[in-house]
Motif scaffolding. Structure first.
Motif, PDB file in Angstrom:
ATOM      1  N   LYS A 161       1.063  -1.246  -0.021  1.00  0.00           N
ATOM      2  CA  LYS A 161       0.000   0.044   0.074  1.00  0.00           C
ATOM      3  C   LYS A 161       0.810   1.421  -0.026  1.00  0.00           C
ATOM      4  CE  LYS A 161      -4.028  -2.386   2.238  1.00  0.00           C
ATOM      5  NZ  LYS A 161      -4.765  -2.047   3.462  1.00  0.00           N
ATOM      6  N   ASN A 170       0.573   5.042   1.418  1.00  0.00           N
ATOM      7  CA  ASN A 170      -0.340   5.785   2.495  1.00  0.00           C
ATOM      8  C   ASN A 170      -1.749   5.002   2.809  1.00  0.00           C
ATOM      9  OD1 ASN A 170       1.410   8.211   2.626  1.00  0.00           O
ATOM     10  ND2 ASN A 170       0.553   9.050   0.925  1.00  0.00           N
ATOM     11  N   ASP A 171      -1.499   3.619   3.057  1.00  0.00           N
ATOM     12  CA  ASP A 171      -2.664   2.881   3.228  1.00  0.00           C
ATOM     13  C   ASP A 171      -3.677   2.752   2.189  1.00  0.00           C
ATOM     14  OD1 ASP A 171      -3.576   1.368   5.448  1.00  0.00           O
ATOM     15  OD2 ASP A 171      -4.949   2.549   6.033  1.00  0.00           O
ATOM     16  N   GLU A 172      -3.130   2.861   0.866  1.00  0.00           N
ATOM     17  CA  GLU A 172      -4.150   2.671  -0.193  1.00  0.00           C
ATOM     18  C   GLU A 172      -3.539   1.693  -1.164  1.00  0.00           C
ATOM     19  OE1 GLU A 172      -5.450   6.596  -1.438  1.00  0.00           O
ATOM     20  OE2 GLU A 172      -7.061   6.570  -0.244  1.00  0.00           O
TER      21      GLU A 172
END
Length: 261
Positions: free
Chosen positions: A65, A67-69
């Motif tokens: 990921k 930035n957590d995406e």
């Protein structure tokens, strides 16, 4: 179909959660990165890369990921859709020798513009109905065939896998966590003939051989390559760490952590 920037964008049938690709699909990476392994070859993708994942191939993914995406566009070219397309747009095909699980397409403006046309659906709350989704799938397929006409040999080959050497295939692919029915299908056999040929080739049944082979591979990675059990169990075909640890200790008399150097 409602999509968001978290779910990413998908057109067509859902892809299999297994380590098996039952239908061709187009993959475009928007955010994050990905590594994959098909038993023979490693692949890596970064944002802006796109490829065709080929049906009837085994593959294991590792997603990273940003930035957590992790965002992607997946467009499935299932067999009924391809047959209907071929009826409307006949093309000549020839046998293909390509065997990679992922076929990377050359970057071009047509595919770039196509991805931009989907932006309202993967960045907002707009919906695509089924009819329009099929139009967008057909548009992409026409772009791909215009870019690389040889892809017709991949897409429009509807034959089942041919019978292949069982020993070589299993030694390359024992790490994949799929059913015996999948193994049988991919080697061009019925389940009964797969079990019979397996017994003749390895002197034991598939379940026992797979378990022992996976545990031996795990032992090697932990003891010789200094890897942690939590990093290994999924890679060698186990579904959870506790089951792996129990089976490992039963096989070797010691827990996975006890064989770490």
């Amino acid at each position: 179909m409602k999509v968001t920037n978290i779910q990413s964008c998908q057109l067509g049938p859902e892809i299999s959660p297994e380590q098996f690709i039952p239908e061709h699909f187009f993959l475009y990476l928007l955010r994050g990165s990905m590594k994959a392994f098909d038993g023979n070859k490693h692949y890596q993708m970064v944002p802006g890369d796109f490829c065709i994942a080929r049906k009837n191939h085994l593959v294991r993914y590792t997603k990273y990921k940003d930035n957590d995406e992790f965002e992607k566009i997946i467009i499935t070219f299932d067999e009924p859709f391809l047959i209907a397309f071929l009826e409307r747009h006949p093309v000549e095909t020839h046998p293909s020798r390509a065997d990679d699980a992922f076929l990377f397409l050359p970057k071009n403006k047509l595919i770039g513009h196509y991805v931009q046309s989907l932006e309202p659906y993967y960045t907002g709350n707009l919906q695509l109905d089924e009819a329009f989704a099929d139009i967008k799938r057909e548009e992409l397929l026409m772009i791909i065939l215009k870019t690389d006409p040889g892809m017709a040999n991949i897409f429009f080959n509807f034959a089942n896998p041919a019978k292949i050497d069982l020993t070589d295939f299993m030694n390359h692919n024992f790490r994949f966590n799929i059913s015996l029915e999948r193994f049988a299908y991919l080697t061009g056999r019925s389940l009964s003939s797969f079990k019979r040929d397996f017994q003749q080739a390895f002197g034991t049944n598939p379940g026992s051989w797979l378990k022992k082979k996976r545990l031996e591979e795990a032992y090697f990675q932990i003891n010789r390559q200094h890897r942690k059990p939590s990093e290994v169990y999924l890679e060698v075909g186990f579904e959870n760490l506790s089951h792996f640890s129990f089976a490992f200790k039963k096989e070797f008399g010691r827990a996975p952590t006890e064989v770490m150097p």
